[in-house]
Design a protein around this motif. Structure first.
Motif, PDB file in Angstrom:
ATOM      1  N   ALA A  75       0.824  -1.200   0.000  1.00 14.69           N
ATOM      2  CA  ALA A  75       0.000   0.000   0.000  1.00 14.69           C
ATOM      3  C   ALA A  75       0.861   1.254   0.000  1.00 14.69           C
ATOM      4  O   ALA A  75       0.593   2.210  -0.738  1.00 14.69           O
ATOM      5  N   LEU A  76       1.909   1.275   0.810  1.00  8.55           N
ATOM      6  CA  LEU A  76       2.758   2.458   0.881  1.00  8.55           C
ATOM      7  C   LEU A  76       3.486   2.700  -0.441  1.00  8.55           C
ATOM      8  O   LEU A  76       3.826   3.848  -0.767  1.00  8.55           O
ATOM      9  N   ALA A  77       3.710   1.639  -1.203  1.00 11.66           N
ATOM     10  CA  ALA A  77       4.427   1.770  -2.472  1.00 11.66           C
ATOM     11  C   ALA A  77       3.507   2.109  -3.642  1.00 11.66           C
ATOM     12  O   ALA A  77       3.989   2.304  -4.770  1.00 11.66           O
ATOM     13  N   ALA A  78       2.194   2.195  -3.414  1.00 11.14           N
ATOM     14  CA  ALA A  78       1.250   2.464  -4.506  1.00 11.14           C
ATOM     15  C   ALA A  78       1.449   3.879  -5.042  1.00 11.14           C
ATOM     16  O   ALA A  78       1.494   4.850  -4.294  1.00 11.14           O
ATOM     17  N   ALA A  79       1.526   3.993  -6.357  1.00  9.35           N
ATOM     18  CA  ALA A  79       1.772   5.295  -6.979  1.00  9.35           C
ATOM     19  C   ALA A  79       0.495   6.057  -7.286  1.00  9.35           C
ATOM     20  O   ALA A  79       0.539   7.253  -7.580  1.00  9.35           O
ATOM     21  N   ASP A  80      -0.663   5.365  -7.230  1.00  8.38           N
ATOM     22  CA  ASP A  80      -1.925   6.047  -7.531  1.00  8.38           C
ATOM     23  C   ASP A  80      -3.069   5.321  -6.825  1.00  8.38           C
ATOM     24  O   ASP A  80      -2.881   4.294  -6.169  1.00  8.38           O
ATOM     25  N   ASP A  81      -4.277   5.893  -6.971  1.00  7.56           N
ATOM     26  CA  ASP A  81      -5.455   5.319  -6.309  1.00  7.56           C
ATOM     27  C   ASP A  81      -5.723   3.902  -6.789  1.00  7.56           C
ATOM     28  O   ASP A  81      -6.133   3.032  -6.015  1.00  7.56           O
ATOM     29  N   ARG A  82      -5.529   3.661  -8.071  1.00  7.54           N
ATOM     30  CA  ARG A  82      -5.823   2.335  -8.618  1.00  7.54           C
ATOM     31  C   ARG A  82      -4.978   1.275  -7.915  1.00  7.54           C
ATOM     32  O   ARG A  82      -5.498   0.241  -7.474  1.00  7.54           O
ATOM     33  N   ALA A  83      -3.690   1.545  -7.771  1.00  8.70           N
ATOM     34  CA  ALA A  83      -2.812   0.578  -7.124  1.00  8.70           C
ATOM     35  C   ALA A  83      -3.131   0.438  -5.643  1.00  8.70           C
ATOM     36  O   ALA A  83      -3.180  -0.670  -5.095  1.00  8.70           O
ATOM     37  N   LEU A  84      -3.378   1.562  -4.963  1.00  5.30           N
ATOM     38  CA  LEU A  84      -3.665   1.515  -3.528  1.00  5.30           C
ATOM     39  C   LEU A  84      -4.932   0.729  -3.242  1.00  5.30           C
ATOM     40  O   LEU A  84      -4.951  -0.150  -2.360  1.00  5.30           O
ATOM     41  N   TYR A  85      -5.996   1.014  -3.978  1.00  2.00           N
ATOM     42  CA  TYR A  85      -7.273   0.386  -3.657  1.00  2.00           C
ATOM     43  C   TYR A  85      -7.338  -1.068  -4.114  1.00  2.00           C
ATOM     44  O   TYR A  85      -8.142  -1.845  -3.596  1.00  2.00           O
ATOM     45  N   ARG A  86      -6.481  -1.459  -5.017  1.00  2.00           N
ATOM     46  CA  ARG A  86      -6.400  -2.875  -5.329  1.00  2.00           C
ATOM     47  C   ARG A  86      -5.698  -3.624  -4.197  1.00  2.00           C
ATOM     48  O   ARG A  86      -6.064  -4.761  -3.882  1.00  2.00           O
ATOM     49  N   VAL A  87      -4.715  -3.006  -3.575  1.00  2.00           N
ATOM     50  CA  VAL A  87      -4.075  -3.621  -2.405  1.00  2.00           C
ATOM     51  C   VAL A  87      -5.085  -3.739  -1.268  1.00  2.00           C
ATOM     52  O   VAL A  87      -5.209  -4.789  -0.623  1.00  2.00           O
ATOM     53  N   LEU A  88      -5.835  -2.659  -1.020  1.00  2.00           N
ATOM     54  CA  LEU A  88      -6.855  -2.704   0.040  1.00  2.00           C
ATOM     55  C   LEU A  88      -7.909  -3.772  -0.270  1.00  2.00           C
ATOM     56  O   LEU A  88      -8.360  -4.492   0.625  1.00  2.00           O
ATOM     57  N   GLY A  89      -8.292  -3.872  -1.548  1.00  2.00           N
ATOM     58  CA  GLY A  89      -9.264  -4.885  -1.936  1.00  2.00           C
ATOM     59  C   GLY A  89      -8.748  -6.291  -1.710  1.00  2.00           C
ATOM     60  O   GLY A  89      -9.482  -7.165  -1.246  1.00  2.00           O
ATOM     61  N   ASP A  97     -16.267 -11.483   2.488  1.00  2.00           N
ATOM     62  CA  ASP A  97     -17.465 -10.752   2.859  1.00  2.00           C
ATOM     63  C   ASP A  97     -17.691  -9.674   1.809  1.00  2.00           C
ATOM     64  O   ASP A  97     -16.891  -8.756   1.656  1.00  2.00           O
ATOM     65  N   GLU A  98     -18.801  -9.788   1.052  1.00  2.00           N
ATOM     66  CA  GLU A  98     -19.073  -8.823  -0.016  1.00  2.00           C
ATOM     67  C   GLU A  98     -19.302  -7.415   0.512  1.00  2.00           C
ATOM     68  O   GLU A  98     -19.190  -6.446  -0.236  1.00  2.00           O
ATOM     69  N   HIS A  99     -19.643  -7.290   1.795  1.00  2.00           N
ATOM     70  CA  HIS A  99     -19.873  -5.963   2.360  1.00  2.00           C
ATOM     71  C   HIS A  99     -18.572  -5.265   2.740  1.00  2.00           C
ATOM     72  O   HIS A  99     -18.580  -4.073   3.028  1.00  2.00           O
ATOM     73  N   ALA A 100     -17.496  -5.988   2.798  1.00  2.00           N
ATOM     74  CA  ALA A 100     -16.213  -5.400   3.172  1.00  2.00           C
ATOM     75  C   ALA A 100     -15.510  -4.926   1.912  1.00  2.00           C
ATOM     76  O   ALA A 100     -15.054  -5.735   1.102  1.00  2.00           O
ATOM     77  N   GLY A 101     -15.440  -3.623   1.731  1.00  2.00           N
ATOM     78  CA  GLY A 101     -14.820  -3.089   0.526  1.00  2.00           C
ATOM     79  C   GLY A 101     -14.370  -1.667   0.737  1.00  2.00           C
ATOM     80  O   GLY A 101     -14.947  -0.924   1.538  1.00  2.00           O
ATOM     81  N   ALA A 102     -13.341  -1.282   0.025  1.00  2.00           N
ATOM     82  CA  ALA A 102     -12.846   0.091   0.058  1.00  2.00           C
ATOM     83  C   ALA A 102     -13.045   0.700  -1.316  1.00  2.00           C
ATOM     84  O   ALA A 102     -12.584   0.142  -2.315  1.00  2.00           O
ATOM     85  N   SER A 103     -13.745   1.818  -1.378  1.00  2.00           N
ATOM     86  CA  SER A 103     -14.018   2.502  -2.636  1.00  2.00           C
ATOM     87  C   SER A 103     -13.042   3.654  -2.797  1.00  2.00           C
ATOM     88  O   SER A 103     -12.923   4.503  -1.902  1.00  2.00           O
ATOM     89  N   ALA A 104     -12.379   3.705  -3.933  1.00  2.00           N
ATOM     90  CA  ALA A 104     -11.475   4.806  -4.221  1.00  2.00           C
ATOM     91  C   ALA A 104     -12.250   6.119  -4.269  1.00  2.00           C
ATOM     92  O   ALA A 104     -13.474   6.127  -4.440  1.00  2.00           O
TER      93      ALA A 104
END
Length: 412
Positions: A75-89, A97-104
């Motif tokens: 996550a710390l190495a993510a250069a943009d929202d796309r990379a960060l939120y894919r790590v969080l995902g 759990d389908e309810h657990a999600g992070a939206s960019a």
């Protein structure tokens, strides 16, 4: 934060890269210092909130400390929202759990302006859990740029390419986006589509075109649903059959689900129980809220559901079905029925997290199970406009049985 029963919005989720940290650094752009700081704040907020507030203190058996060690450096190495939120995902997907999600932030902005004029392509996407980074087109708006380009339901979007558009990215009016589609036969259908301003569609619509039938279509359990439904039912002839169409409905506000149930069930009736993280069991009782309707509507009711009916769009037919108040028609539902709350993240994104478990009044846990229809009918294949065999089955199910006239014997 209000309680909701809403599956997390579409997110891109890709598995952790199989490259070493050194190799990944060579092929991935490095984040700026400010970006790395924000990545840290967002990741730490998500990780901490899950650890302290998720409905299951055991986190479904996931070693959350190990997850932090694995995903925080990414996550710390993510250069943009796309990379960060894919790590969080990736990390949140460990909870299954389908309810657990992070939206960019871009996704959160679209959700915030869903009922406002906004630039749009005109498709509703659902992530394919079997193929991370890929999405299935659930709906195509008829008056949209996507429809004009020939996109249809069932197409797939590959958002994994470096130049491909993905839901973590904004769309801008007049600024074309490249979309890597393929059709159900697997044929690539790459398109360049230019978003334009689309007016919001109403979340609830009523169709009274069929004699003796009122079809109430609910796209989401949004604010005002109970009042709207009360207005539709007030003055409706008791002989008019009511069909609630919840197909493709992702859920929404718990209060509005209760209001819909109050339209058809007696006040103060227990229809479910939610269990908090501490183990406290809280009965859910119908509290009214169906507009000005003083007593439950007496009409016969059918509820239409499909595999994309989630959360509140599952608990509602389940409660009516258990009460013997409605016949449920369609496909088994998604089985995504935990009670969630959203919270804002430091960068403007959104975290959706299950805060309570849920069982029906009959003791059924719908999570991972879904609602089994009384009458099973597969989703209709594309066909002529206005043809809806699932709706026809529901109408026939509510129709009164034909009277058989028995002739008295004639004496000879």
């Amino acid at each position: 934060m209000s309680l909701a029963l809403l599956a997390a919005p579409a997110l891109a989720r890709e598995p952790a890269a199989a490259l070493s940290a050194e190799a990944a650094a060579e092929v991935s752009p490095r984040p700026t210092r400010e970006r790395a700081k924000m990545n840290q704040r967002v990741f730490d907020r998500v990780w901490t909130e899950v650890r302290g507030q998720y409905y299951d203190p055991a986190l479904h058996g996931v070693d959350w400390s190990a997850a932090r060690r694995t995903f925080r450096p990414q996550a710390l190495a993510a250069a943009d929202d796309r990379a960060l939120y894919r790590v969080l995902g990736d990390m949140l997907s460990l909870l299954d759990d389908e309810h657990a999600g992070a939206s960019a932030p871009a996704v959160a902005r679209r959700l915030d302006t869903l009922r406002q004029p906004r630039p749009a392509i005109g498709v509703t996407l659902r992530p394919d859990p079997a193929t991370p980074g890929h999405y299935v087109v659930e709906r195509v708006r008829a008056d949209s740029p996507a429809a004009a380009a020939g996109v249809t339901t069932g197409w797939r979007l590959d958002a994994t390419g470096p130049a491909a558009w993905s839901p973590e990215l904004d769309v801008v009016e007049g600024q074309a986006v490249r979309l890597a589609f393929s059709d159900p036969a697997g044929v690539d259908r790459p398109l360049t589509i230019t978003p334009r301003i689309l007016q919001p569609l109403p979340p609830f619509t009523a169709d009274l075109s069929r004699p003796g039938v009122a079809v109430l279509r609910v796209d989401a359990f949004d604010v005002g649903l109970g009042d709207w439904m009360g207005r539709q039912l007030t003055g409706l002839s008791p002989d008019t059959d009511v069909i609630l169409d919840l197909r493709g409905n992702p859920g929404g506000r718990l209060l509005e689900a209760d209001a819909v149930l109050s339209c058809f069930l007696p006040r103060d009736r227990v229809w479910a129980t939610r269990t908090t993280r501490s183990g406290q069991a809280i009965p859910l009782r119908t509290a009214g809220g169906c507009g000005d309707l003083a007593v439950p509507a007496p009409n016969e009711v059918a509820v239409l559901v499909d595999a994309n009916s989630r959360s509140a769009a599952e608990l509602t037919p389940a409660a009516l079905q258990e009460a013997g108040r409605a016949v449920v028609v369609g496909e088994p539902t998604a089985g995504s029925v935990l009670i969630s709350q959203d919270s804002r993240l430091p960068d403007g994104g959104r975290l959706s997290l299950s805060r309570s478990d849920f069982i029906t009044a009959g003791g059924v846990r719908l999570e991972k199970r879904g609602v089994t229809p009384d009458l099973t009918a597969p989703a209709p294949a594309p066909g002529p406009a206005g043809v809806d065999p699932v709706l026809d089955i529901a109408i026939a199910a509510l129709a009164p049985a034909p009277q058989v006239r028995v002739e008295a014997p004639t004496p000879l």
